[in-house]
Write a protein that holds these residues in place. Structure first.
Motif, PDB file in Angstrom:
ATOM      1  N   SER A  20      72.881 -15.808  72.386  1.00 37.90           N
ATOM      2  CA  SER A  20      72.066 -16.511  73.393  1.00 37.90           C
ATOM      3  C   SER A  20      70.728 -15.816  73.634  1.00 37.90           C
ATOM      4  CB  SER A  20      72.845 -16.635  74.703  1.00 37.90           C
ATOM      5  OG  SER A  20      73.306 -15.372  75.137  1.00 37.90           O
ATOM      6  N   ARG A  21      70.505 -14.672  72.976  1.00 37.33           N
ATOM      7  CA  ARG A  21      69.252 -13.919  73.080  1.00 37.33           C
ATOM      8  C   ARG A  21      68.907 -13.556  74.519  1.00 37.33           C
ATOM      9  NH1 ARG A  21      67.601 -17.693  68.928  1.00 37.33           N
ATOM     10  NH2 ARG A  21      67.326 -16.596  66.973  1.00 37.33           N
ATOM     11  N   LYS A  63      57.355 -16.172  70.049  1.00 32.92           N
ATOM     12  CA  LYS A  63      58.415 -15.194  70.357  1.00 32.92           C
ATOM     13  C   LYS A  63      59.729 -15.846  70.786  1.00 32.92           C
ATOM     14  CE  LYS A  63      55.348 -12.090  69.537  1.00 32.92           C
ATOM     15  NZ  LYS A  63      55.289 -11.537  68.183  1.00 32.92           N
ATOM     16  N   ARG A  64      59.821 -17.171  70.706  1.00 33.29           N
ATOM     17  CA  ARG A  64      61.029 -17.877  71.164  1.00 33.29           C
ATOM     18  C   ARG A  64      62.297 -17.366  70.474  1.00 33.29           C
ATOM     19  NH1 ARG A  64      61.596 -23.596  73.034  1.00 33.29           N
ATOM     20  NH2 ARG A  64      59.414 -23.819  72.416  1.00 33.29           N
ATOM     21  N   SER A  65      62.218 -17.054  69.190  1.00 34.52           N
ATOM     22  CA  SER A  65      63.400 -16.649  68.423  1.00 34.52           C
ATOM     23  C   SER A  65      63.518 -15.143  68.227  1.00 34.52           C
ATOM     24  CB  SER A  65      63.370 -17.331  67.047  1.00 34.52           C
ATOM     25  OG  SER A  65      63.428 -18.729  67.206  1.00 34.52           O
ATOM     26  N   VAL A  66      62.743 -14.372  68.976  1.00 36.06           N
ATOM     27  CA  VAL A  66      62.782 -12.922  68.814  1.00 36.06           C
ATOM     28  C   VAL A  66      64.144 -12.375  69.233  1.00 36.06           C
ATOM     29  CG1 VAL A  66      61.882 -12.209  71.084  1.00 36.06           C
ATOM     30  CG2 VAL A  66      61.343 -10.842  69.068  1.00 36.06           C
ATOM     31  N   ASP A  67      64.609 -11.398  68.472  1.00 35.09           N
ATOM     32  CA  ASP A  67      65.868 -10.724  68.794  1.00 35.09           C
ATOM     33  C   ASP A  67      65.576  -9.286  69.179  1.00 35.09           C
ATOM     34  OD1 ASP A  67      67.846 -12.736  68.221  1.00 35.09           O
ATOM     35  OD2 ASP A  67      67.436 -12.434  66.087  1.00 35.09           O
ATOM     36  N   ILE A  68      66.537  -8.660  69.820  1.00 38.07           N
ATOM     37  CA  ILE A  68      66.491  -7.216  70.029  1.00 38.07           C
ATOM     38  C   ILE A  68      67.471  -6.641  69.019  1.00 38.07           C
ATOM     39  CG2 ILE A  68      67.025  -5.306  71.583  1.00 38.07           C
ATOM     40  CD1 ILE A  68      66.021  -7.031  73.903  1.00 38.07           C
ATOM     41  N   VAL A  69      66.946  -5.825  68.094  1.00 30.71           N
ATOM     42  CA  VAL A  69      67.788  -5.275  67.035  1.00 30.71           C
ATOM     43  C   VAL A  69      68.344  -3.904  67.383  1.00 30.71           C
ATOM     44  CG1 VAL A  69      66.704  -6.652  65.229  1.00 30.71           C
ATOM     45  CG2 VAL A  69      65.781  -4.400  65.754  1.00 30.71           C
ATOM     46  N   ASP A  85      60.507  -8.601  65.637  1.00 28.25           N
ATOM     47  CA  ASP A  85      59.154  -8.770  65.091  1.00 28.25           C
ATOM     48  C   ASP A  85      58.461  -7.423  64.878  1.00 28.25           C
ATOM     49  OD1 ASP A  85      58.577  -8.035  67.710  1.00 28.25           O
ATOM     50  OD2 ASP A  85      57.249  -9.735  68.099  1.00 28.25           O
ATOM     51  N   GLY A  86      59.201  -6.328  65.086  1.00 20.76           N
ATOM     52  CA  GLY A  86      58.653  -4.997  64.863  1.00 20.76           C
ATOM     53  C   GLY A  86      58.122  -4.328  66.115  1.00 20.76           C
ATOM     54  N   HIS A  87      57.976  -5.069  67.206  1.00 20.87           N
ATOM     55  CA  HIS A  87      57.454  -4.478  68.438  1.00 20.87           C
ATOM     56  C   HIS A  87      58.470  -3.479  68.986  1.00 20.87           C
ATOM     57  CE1 HIS A  87      55.170  -4.152  72.128  1.00 20.87           C
ATOM     58  NE2 HIS A  87      56.269  -4.386  72.815  1.00 20.87           N
TER      59      HIS A  87
END
Length: 138
Positions: A20-21, A63-69, A85-87
């Motif tokens: 669900s991000r 950034k809608r689909s950005v995940d926290i890795v 996204d590397g941020h």
């Protein structure tokens, strides 16, 4: 923000929900929030997003689909998410996460207003900032 104030809300639990991000965080005072990764990313407390002074904020898009890795602990006062996204330069203190949680609706409305004012779609790719020498990632 390097230390904890006496009234800083302390988290008792932090859970990343990849499907669900959202980052779910429960504080000792009983408050509990589900903060979308996208909201965290567009309001990252990094110089890359906030700029180096008032009026230098960089509007984040796509950034809608950005995940926290990864979620790295920073002492006993914050976490540093690594986004897909590397941020990875935003340090989210307990105070800041509590603030994001309590003001989610207001912050979403402000973000959508800023997108509208800029004539940019929420899903548009990020424009590259030529000559931006702040370092960090996109």
């Amino acid at each position: 923000m390097a230390g904890l104030a006496h009234d800083t809300p302390i988290p008792e639990s932090i859970t990343l929900h990849s499907q669900s991000r959202v980052l779910e965080i429960g504080f000792a005072d009983g408050t509990r929030f589900r903060i979308p990764f996208e909201l965290m990313r567009v309001y990252s407390p990094s110089a890359e997003v906030k700029g180096h002074g008032p009026g230098q904020e960089v509007l984040q898009t796509g950034k809608r689909s950005v995940d926290i890795v990864e979620l790295e602990p920073i002492g006993n006062y914050a976490v540093k998410p690594v986004f897909s996204d590397g941020h990875d330069s935003g340090i989210f203190s307990w105070d800041y996460l509590h603030w994001l949680g309590t003001r989610q609706d207001e912050l979403w409305a402000e973000y959508l207003r800023r997108l509208n004012d800029a004539g940019v779609d929420r899903d548009a790719p990020m424009a590259t900032a030529a000559g931006h020498a702040c370092g960090g990632h996109g």
